[in-house]
Design a protein around this motif. Structure first.
Motif, PDB file in Angstrom:
ATOM      1  N   MET A 118      55.167  12.797 -22.199  1.00  0.00           N
ATOM      2  CA  MET A 118      54.007  12.334 -21.207  1.00  0.00           C
ATOM      3  C   MET A 118      54.585  10.860 -20.622  1.00  0.00           C
ATOM      4  O   MET A 118      55.185  10.273 -21.036  1.00  0.00           O
ATOM      5  N   PHE A 120      53.211   7.308 -18.896  1.00  0.00           N
ATOM      6  CA  PHE A 120      52.204   6.107 -18.383  1.00  0.00           C
ATOM      7  C   PHE A 120      51.544   6.269 -19.732  1.00  0.00           C
ATOM      8  O   PHE A 120      50.290   5.765 -19.595  1.00  0.00           O
ATOM      9  N   SER A 121      52.026   6.449 -20.939  1.00  0.00           N
ATOM     10  CA  SER A 121      51.010   6.665 -22.116  1.00  0.00           C
ATOM     11  C   SER A 121      52.069   6.450 -23.266  1.00  0.00           C
ATOM     12  O   SER A 121      53.026   6.739 -23.267  1.00  0.00           O
ATOM     13  N   THR A 145      48.049  15.907 -29.489  1.00  0.00           N
ATOM     14  CA  THR A 145      48.854  16.723 -28.221  1.00  0.00           C
ATOM     15  C   THR A 145      47.995  17.678 -27.655  1.00  0.00           C
ATOM     16  O   THR A 145      48.045  17.869 -26.438  1.00  0.00           O
ATOM     17  N   LYS A 149      45.695  14.383 -25.472  1.00  0.00           N
ATOM     18  CA  LYS A 149      46.512  14.067 -24.291  1.00  0.00           C
ATOM     19  C   LYS A 149      46.870  15.326 -23.309  1.00  0.00           C
ATOM     20  O   LYS A 149      48.025  15.420 -22.811  1.00  0.00           O
ATOM     21  N   TRP A 151      45.565  16.867 -20.734  1.00  0.00           N
ATOM     22  CA  TRP A 151      45.826  16.613 -19.130  1.00  0.00           C
ATOM     23  C   TRP A 151      46.763  15.577 -18.782  1.00  0.00           C
ATOM     24  O   TRP A 151      47.489  15.769 -17.922  1.00  0.00           O
ATOM     25  N   ASN A 152      47.184  14.655 -19.629  1.00  0.00           N
ATOM     26  CA  ASN A 152      48.314  13.842 -19.491  1.00  0.00           C
ATOM     27  C   ASN A 152      49.675  14.563 -19.440  1.00  0.00           C
ATOM     28  O   ASN A 152      50.365  14.426 -18.433  1.00  0.00           O
ATOM     29  N   ARG A 153      49.734  15.462 -20.480  1.00  0.00           N
ATOM     30  CA  ARG A 153      50.846  16.390 -20.496  1.00  0.00           C
ATOM     31  C   ARG A 153      51.079  17.264 -19.404  1.00  0.00           C
ATOM     32  O   ARG A 153      52.085  17.321 -18.820  1.00  0.00           O
ATOM     33  N   THR A 154      50.085  17.931 -18.871  1.00  0.00           N
ATOM     34  CA  THR A 154      49.791  18.756 -17.510  1.00  0.00           C
ATOM     35  C   THR A 154      50.230  18.168 -16.545  1.00  0.00           C
ATOM     36  O   THR A 154      51.278  18.405 -15.732  1.00  0.00           O
ATOM     37  N   LEU A 155      49.845  16.879 -16.290  1.00  0.00           N
ATOM     38  CA  LEU A 155      50.157  15.964 -15.015  1.00  0.00           C
ATOM     39  C   LEU A 155      51.694  15.411 -14.943  1.00  0.00           C
ATOM     40  O   LEU A 155      52.334  15.508 -13.948  1.00  0.00           O
ATOM     41  N   SER A 156      51.992  15.339 -16.435  1.00  0.00           N
ATOM     42  CA  SER A 156      53.485  14.834 -16.586  1.00  0.00           C
ATOM     43  C   SER A 156      54.504  15.972 -16.338  1.00  0.00           C
ATOM     44  O   SER A 156      55.520  15.801 -15.676  1.00  0.00           O
TER      45      SER A 156
END
Length: 180
Positions: A118, A120-121, A145, A149, A151-156
């Protein structure tokens, strides 16, 4: 000669030399230069970027699609235990996390390796709670996970794919220019 001004040379030869240099510089600015390096170098770069893009999709894509498909169906799995969990942060931007999920009921069974990244986290000291989906009993993950997180994983994943695709397109362009 004017007082206090330096003269770089003597006579007309220096003025002619300076005039030739300005003409050469103006021609260099107008013309387009081809890609430096051999076509083989840019072809290898193209293959490397394509392989990284493929590996990115093959490694992280299926788990991410599974987590989106099973979103909201995760429940704590009391028969599983998370071991060897760690997150490594690189340059304060990318965090790579790995964990092994092993069965408490069947200790002879090999642990399931689970990894993700991910941007920025960080892991932030979150508890590694193993979860199992109610829709697919074979799907196991970590709650952090799979839900927290996601959506963070998706955007990453999308940002990583875009960057790798841009590198791939750039190396294709440079390969094409070196051929011409």
């Amino acid at each position: 000669m004017t007082f206090g001004k330096r003269q770089s040379g003597v006579g007309a030869a220096t003025q002619a030399l300076n005039a030739d240099m300005t003409v050469a510089r103006s021609q260099a600015v107008i013309g387009t230069a081809g890609a430096t390096g051999s076509p083989i170098r840019w072809f290898l770069m193209l293959l490397a970027c394509s392989a990284l893009l493929y590996a990115h999709f093959v490694t992280y894509g299926p788990d991410l699609l599974r987590d989106h498909r099973l979103k909201g169906t995760w429940q704590p799995a009391y028969d599983l235990q998370a071991t060897d969990g760690k997150c490594e942060r690189t340059n304060f931007v990318i965090t790579f996390c790995t964990v092994k999920i092993k069965s408490v009921a069947r200790p002879d069974q090999a642990p399931i390796a689970h990894g993700f990244f991910m941007l920025f986290s960080s892991g932030g000291g979150e508890a590694l709670v193993p979860v199992r989906s109610t829709a697919d009993r074979d799907a196991v993950s970590i709650f952090y996970t799979a839900e927290t997180k996601l959506w963070n994983r998706t955007l990453s994943f999308i940002l990583g794919a875009v960057i790798l695709a841009l590198f791939d397109a750039g190396s294709l362009l440079l390969f094409w220019r070196s051929l011409n």
